[in-house]
Structure formats: C-alpha cells, structure tokens
Write a protein that holds these residues in place. Structure first.
Motif, short mmCIF file in Angstrom:
data_model
loop_
_atom_site.label_atom_id
_atom_site.label_comp_id
_atom_site.label_asym_id
_atom_site.label_seq_id
_atom_site.Cartn_x
_atom_site.Cartn_y
_atom_site.Cartn_z
N ALA A 172 0.84 -1.21 0.00
CA ALA A 172 0.00 0.00 0.00
C ALA A 172 0.87 1.26 0.00
CB ALA A 172 -0.93 0.00 1.21
N TYR A 173 1.96 1.23 0.76
CA TYR A 173 2.90 2.37 0.78
C TYR A 173 3.47 2.61 -0.61
CZ TYR A 173 7.27 4.90 1.59
OH TYR A 173 8.30 5.80 1.53
N PHE A 174 3.92 1.56 -1.25
CA PHE A 174 4.50 1.70 -2.58
C PHE A 174 3.46 2.20 -3.58
CE2 PHE A 174 5.46 0.25 -6.82
CZ PHE A 174 6.73 0.76 -6.99
N ASN A 175 2.26 1.65 -3.52
CA ASN A 175 1.21 2.06 -4.46
C ASN A 175 0.77 3.51 -4.24
OD1 ASN A 175 1.15 -0.36 -5.85
ND2 ASN A 175 -0.37 -1.26 -4.50
N VAL A 211 19.84 9.92 -4.11
CA VAL A 211 19.76 10.84 -2.97
C VAL A 211 18.33 11.36 -2.78
CG1 VAL A 211 20.51 13.11 -2.11
CG2 VAL A 211 22.19 11.48 -2.97
N VAL A 212 17.66 11.71 -3.87
CA VAL A 212 16.26 12.16 -3.75
C VAL A 212 15.40 11.03 -3.20
CG1 VAL A 212 14.22 12.92 -5.05
CG2 VAL A 212 16.46 13.94 -5.53
N SER A 213 15.60 9.82 -3.68
CA SER A 213 14.84 8.67 -3.16
C SER A 213 15.13 8.43 -1.68
CB SER A 213 15.18 7.41 -3.96
OG SER A 213 14.77 7.54 -5.30
N LEU A 214 16.39 8.57 -1.30
CA LEU A 214 16.76 8.42 0.11
C LEU A 214 16.07 9.47 0.97
CD1 LEU A 214 18.83 7.28 2.35
CD2 LEU A 214 20.18 9.26 1.72
N ILE A 215 16.12 10.71 0.56
CA ILE A 215 15.49 11.79 1.32
C ILE A 215 13.99 11.55 1.45
CG2 ILE A 215 14.90 14.26 1.25
CD1 ILE A 215 17.73 14.68 0.01
N ASN A 225 8.58 10.78 3.73
CA ASN A 225 7.50 9.80 3.89
C ASN A 225 8.09 8.41 4.14
OD1 ASN A 225 4.98 8.62 3.92
ND2 ASN A 225 4.74 8.62 1.71
N PRO A 226 8.53 8.15 5.38
CA PRO A 226 9.13 6.84 5.68
C PRO A 226 8.13 5.70 5.50
CG PRO A 226 9.59 8.43 7.42
CD PRO A 226 8.57 9.04 6.52
N PRO A 227 8.61 4.57 5.03
CA PRO A 227 7.73 3.41 4.85
C PRO A 227 7.37 2.78 6.19
CG PRO A 227 9.99 2.81 4.36
CD PRO A 227 9.98 4.29 4.64
N PRO A 228 6.37 1.90 6.17
CA PRO A 228 6.04 1.17 7.40
C PRO A 228 7.20 0.25 7.80
CG PRO A 228 4.76 0.35 5.53
CD PRO A 228 5.52 1.54 5.05
N GLU A 245 16.15 -1.87 5.61
CA GLU A 245 16.00 -0.47 6.02
C GLU A 245 17.26 0.34 5.70
OE1 GLU A 245 14.58 -0.12 10.03
OE2 GLU A 245 12.88 -1.42 9.63
N TRP A 246 18.38 -0.34 5.59
CA TRP A 246 19.65 0.34 5.29
C TRP A 246 19.91 0.47 3.80
CZ3 TRP A 246 22.20 2.90 8.87
CH2 TRP A 246 21.94 2.59 10.21
N MET A 247 19.12 -0.18 2.97
CA MET A 247 19.38 -0.20 1.53
C MET A 247 19.42 1.19 0.89
SD MET A 247 20.44 -2.99 0.53
CE MET A 247 20.45 -2.76 -1.23
N PRO A 248 18.55 2.13 1.23
CA PRO A 248 18.67 3.45 0.59
C PRO A 248 20.03 4.10 0.84
CG PRO A 248 16.54 3.24 1.64
CD PRO A 248 17.34 2.04 2.06
#
Length: 150
Positions: A54-57, A100-104, A110-113, A123-126
């Motif tokens: 749901a977060y991704f969508n 970097v934009v994706s990481l921010i 908007n952090p994921p669940p 959680e460390w992948m970004p």
C-alpha cells in the motif's frame, strides 16, 4: 601529435568495477521492471506485506523520476564505464541524484512502514544504494581525470 591521441592504458580495476557495477545496477533494473510491470505479485514474492505494498502504491507520481534516474543512470553509467566513455560520469551523476532524492523521500519525507524482522536489514538499503552511487560517480570521475575514459 601522438601525445594528444594517446590515452591511458585501461587499468584492471576498471573492468572489475565496471562488471560489478553492471551486475549491481542490472539487478536494480530487473527490480524496477518487475515492480512496475508485475506490481503486487512481484512485491509479495519479495516478501512485502499489505502495508508495504500500500505504501508503494501510494508513492507520488513524481517519485518515479528519481527512481528512474537512479536505476537507469547506473545501468547506462556501467555500460559507458565499460566502454571507457567519459559520459559515464554524467550517467553516474544522474544516478546519484536519483538515489539521494529517493533516500530523502523514504527516510525523511514519507518513511515506509516497519519491515518484518526477516527484512529489517533492507532499512539500510537506501543508504547503501546512495553510497555505491557516490562511489561509482567518484570512480568514473577519477578515471576520466586520469585520461582512461575518452
């Protein structure tokens, strides 16, 4: 005249970095294609639950731009690095910008669940992605500066 036409000999590590980079970014390209074409089925196969799907969508449409730049900039940069092209620097710069934009976005806007314990390391992948993108940009820039890339 021969000094102008002469380029640096290709160091062995360029091939190593180029091939590893292509494998790494190739998986990113595979993940991008699978996620955007198979969607929920692929995400479930990857171990994501309802809340993560749901977060991704719900990801805003504008986030596809940095995601696309990050993934495909790295794939193209890897190929250009292996071709010893100076344009690899530009492709890796776009990749780093996207990462970097994706990481921010994913860590601060908007952090994921929370992920299940078996996926907690994700959680460390970004951060890992951004660090690798920064390394590849630095490496390509260094090779271009040394005259290895044309």
């Amino acid at each position: 005249m021969t000094d102008i036409l002469r380029t640096q000999r290709t160091p062995w590590h360029l091939w190593l970095v180029g091939v590893l980079s292509l494998l790494w970014s190739g998986f990113g390209g595979y993940d991008f294609i699978q996620t955007t074409t198979r969607g929920e089925v692929y995400m479930r196969e990857s171990g994501f639950g309802d809340d993560m799907i749901a977060y991704f969508n719900a990801m805003p449409a504008w986030m596809y731009l940095p995601w696309t730049l990050g993934v495909w900039g790295a794939v193209i940069g890897s190929l250009l690095l292996l071709a010893r092209s100076r344009w690899a620097v530009h492709a890796f710069a776009l990749s780093l910008l996207g990462a970097v934009v994706s990481l921010i976005y994913s860590k601060f806007i908007n952090p994921p669940p929370a992920l299940p314990p078996e996926l907690a390391m994700m959680e460390w992948m970004p951060y890992v992605i951004a660090l690798i993108a920064a390394f590849l940009l630095w490496y390509a820039w260094t090779m271009a500066k040394k005259g290895v890339l044309r």
